[in-house]
Design an enzyme around this catalytic site. Structure first.
Site, PDB file in Angstrom:
ATOM      1  N   ASP A   9      -8.961   1.231  -4.423  1.00 20.58           N
ATOM      2  CA  ASP A   9      -8.576   2.652  -4.501  1.00 20.58           C
ATOM      3  C   ASP A   9      -9.780   3.588  -4.496  1.00 20.58           C
ATOM      4  O   ASP A   9      -9.767   4.640  -5.157  1.00 20.58           O
ATOM      5  CB  ASP A   9      -7.710   2.903  -5.754  1.00 20.58           C
ATOM      6  CG  ASP A   9      -6.455   2.047  -5.768  1.00 20.58           C
ATOM      7  OD1 ASP A   9      -5.889   1.818  -4.691  1.00 20.58           O
ATOM      8  OD2 ASP A   9      -6.038   1.614  -6.865  1.00 20.58           O
ATOM      9  N   GLU A  65       4.914  11.463  -2.980  1.00 17.64           N
ATOM     10  CA  GLU A  65       4.375  10.412  -2.097  1.00 17.64           C
ATOM     11  C   GLU A  65       5.114  10.434  -0.764  1.00 17.64           C
ATOM     12  O   GLU A  65       4.508  10.301   0.302  1.00 17.64           O
ATOM     13  CB  GLU A  65       4.545   9.025  -2.741  1.00 17.64           C
ATOM     14  CG  GLU A  65       3.702   8.805  -3.973  1.00 17.64           C
ATOM     15  CD  GLU A  65       3.787   7.358  -4.472  1.00 17.64           C
ATOM     16  OE1 GLU A  65       3.942   6.434  -3.656  1.00 17.64           O
ATOM     17  OE2 GLU A  65       3.699   7.156  -5.699  1.00 17.64           O
ATOM     18  N   ILE A  97      -5.356  -7.470  -2.520  1.00 14.82           N
ATOM     19  CA  ILE A  97      -6.658  -6.875  -2.209  1.00 14.82           C
ATOM     20  C   ILE A  97      -6.970  -7.150  -0.738  1.00 14.82           C
ATOM     21  O   ILE A  97      -6.715  -8.242  -0.236  1.00 14.82           O
ATOM     22  CB  ILE A  97      -7.769  -7.505  -3.108  1.00 14.82           C
ATOM     23  CG1 ILE A  97      -7.419  -7.370  -4.588  1.00 14.82           C
ATOM     24  CG2 ILE A  97      -9.134  -6.931  -2.774  1.00 14.82           C
ATOM     25  CD1 ILE A  97      -7.577  -6.000  -5.179  1.00 14.82           C
ATOM     26  N   ASN A 143      -3.893   3.884   2.470  1.00 14.48           N
ATOM     27  CA  ASN A 143      -3.156   3.434   1.286  1.00 14.48           C
ATOM     28  C   ASN A 143      -2.635   4.657   0.545  1.00 14.48           C
ATOM     29  O   ASN A 143      -3.194   5.755   0.675  1.00 14.48           O
ATOM     30  CB  ASN A 143      -4.100   2.641   0.368  1.00 14.48           C
ATOM     31  CG  ASN A 143      -3.380   2.099  -0.856  1.00 14.48           C
ATOM     32  OD1 ASN A 143      -2.248   1.623  -0.775  1.00 14.48           O
ATOM     33  ND2 ASN A 143      -4.020   2.191  -2.012  1.00 14.48           N
ATOM     34  N   HIS A 179      -1.692   5.903  -3.431  1.00 13.73           N
ATOM     35  CA  HIS A 179      -1.870   5.512  -4.830  1.00 13.73           C
ATOM     36  C   HIS A 179      -1.184   6.550  -5.728  1.00 13.73           C
ATOM     37  O   HIS A 179      -1.342   7.753  -5.511  1.00 13.73           O
ATOM     38  CB  HIS A 179      -3.368   5.438  -5.158  1.00 13.73           C
ATOM     39  CG  HIS A 179      -3.614   4.970  -6.557  1.00 13.73           C
ATOM     40  ND1 HIS A 179      -3.439   3.660  -6.936  1.00 13.73           N
ATOM     41  CD2 HIS A 179      -3.975   5.652  -7.675  1.00 13.73           C
ATOM     42  CE1 HIS A 179      -3.684   3.551  -8.237  1.00 13.73           C
ATOM     43  NE2 HIS A 179      -4.012   4.741  -8.704  1.00 13.73           N
ATOM     44  N   GLY A 239       9.790  -0.430  -0.974  1.00 15.35           N
ATOM     45  CA  GLY A 239       9.627   0.128   0.369  1.00 15.35           C
ATOM     46  C   GLY A 239      10.156   1.540   0.535  1.00 15.35           C
ATOM     47  O   GLY A 239      10.539   1.934   1.635  1.00 15.35           O
TER      48      GLY A 239
END
Ligand code: GRF
Length: 204
Positions: free
Chosen positions: A148, A177, A95, A110, A112, A15
């Site tokens: 993705d 990120e 998923i 999302n 990645h 997290g």
């Protein structure tokens, strides 16, 4: 409070991206509120982070559900009950079901740990090291029915060094990120993202 974007953050592990979003909200650079954190892993450290910041959380264990459909129905119900306007996948290792996509169309993001469309799926950093690329990075994208594959919002490039391991590259990517996920959410909150087909345009 009325103008704050309502977020639901889905996690499965550490997290640290959740933490960067919390930090940006708390310092006032992101006008949003995390209404609920949901983890499919009862041991996720992200749950402790939510508790520390008095953010409501829920744990949904797959083994407590008859099937995937029931799990997803519950997930959607919780997010709707909390009035979530944007769903943030932050290391959520499942998923996304078509019913979920339909319920939050264009409203699921999302992150990645690679420069998509390179190295999708699991272990993006390991794939980059093994392939021998000189640069990798991270991507924030809207989620579609693929893994993705959705429209890309922001990418950040990170060098891959000769002596990098999966872990050292992952750490370098993670730092980026933590910058671009809050940025992408802010663009959404400010109404500046427009999806046209595969492309995301940033207005103004
Ligand atoms: C990050 O590397 C993210 O890109 C990937 O899962 C990891 C989650 O890390 N989807 P954390 O739980 O936010 O620390």
């Amino acid at each position: 409070m009325a103008d704050l974007l309502k977020l639901g953050v889905l996690i499965s592990g550490n997290g640290s991206n959740l933490q960067s979003i919390i930090d940006n909200i708390e310092k006032g650079s992101l006008k949003a509120v995390i209404k609920i954190v949901i983890s499919n892993n009862p041991d996720a450290y992200g749950i402790t982070r939510a508790k520390k910041h008095d953010i409501p959380f829920a744990v949904l264990k797959s083994s407590d559900f008859k099937n995937k459909e029931d799990f997803d129905a519950k997930l959607i119900k919780i997010l709707k009950d909390y009035g979530v306007e944007l769903v943030i996948l932050a290391g959520f290792m499942r998923i996304i079901a078509p019913t979920f996509l339909k319920a939050f169309s264009g409203k699921i993001m999302n992150i990645h740990p690679a420069l998509l469309p390179s190295f999708p799926g699991l272990h993006g950093q390991r794939q980059a090291v093994e392939y021998g690329v000189k640069f990798s990075g991270c991507t924030v994208h809207f989620v579609d029915e693929g893994v993705d594959t959705g429209p890309i919002i922001i990418q950040r490039v990170v060098p891959v060094l000769d002596d990098d391991t999966e872990e050292s590259l992952a750490a370098r990517i993670l730092k980026e990120e933590h910058k671009i996920y809050p940025q992408a959410i802010k663009l959404f909150a400010d109404g500046r993202l427009e999806i046209k087909g595969r492309k995301v345009f940033i207005k103004n």
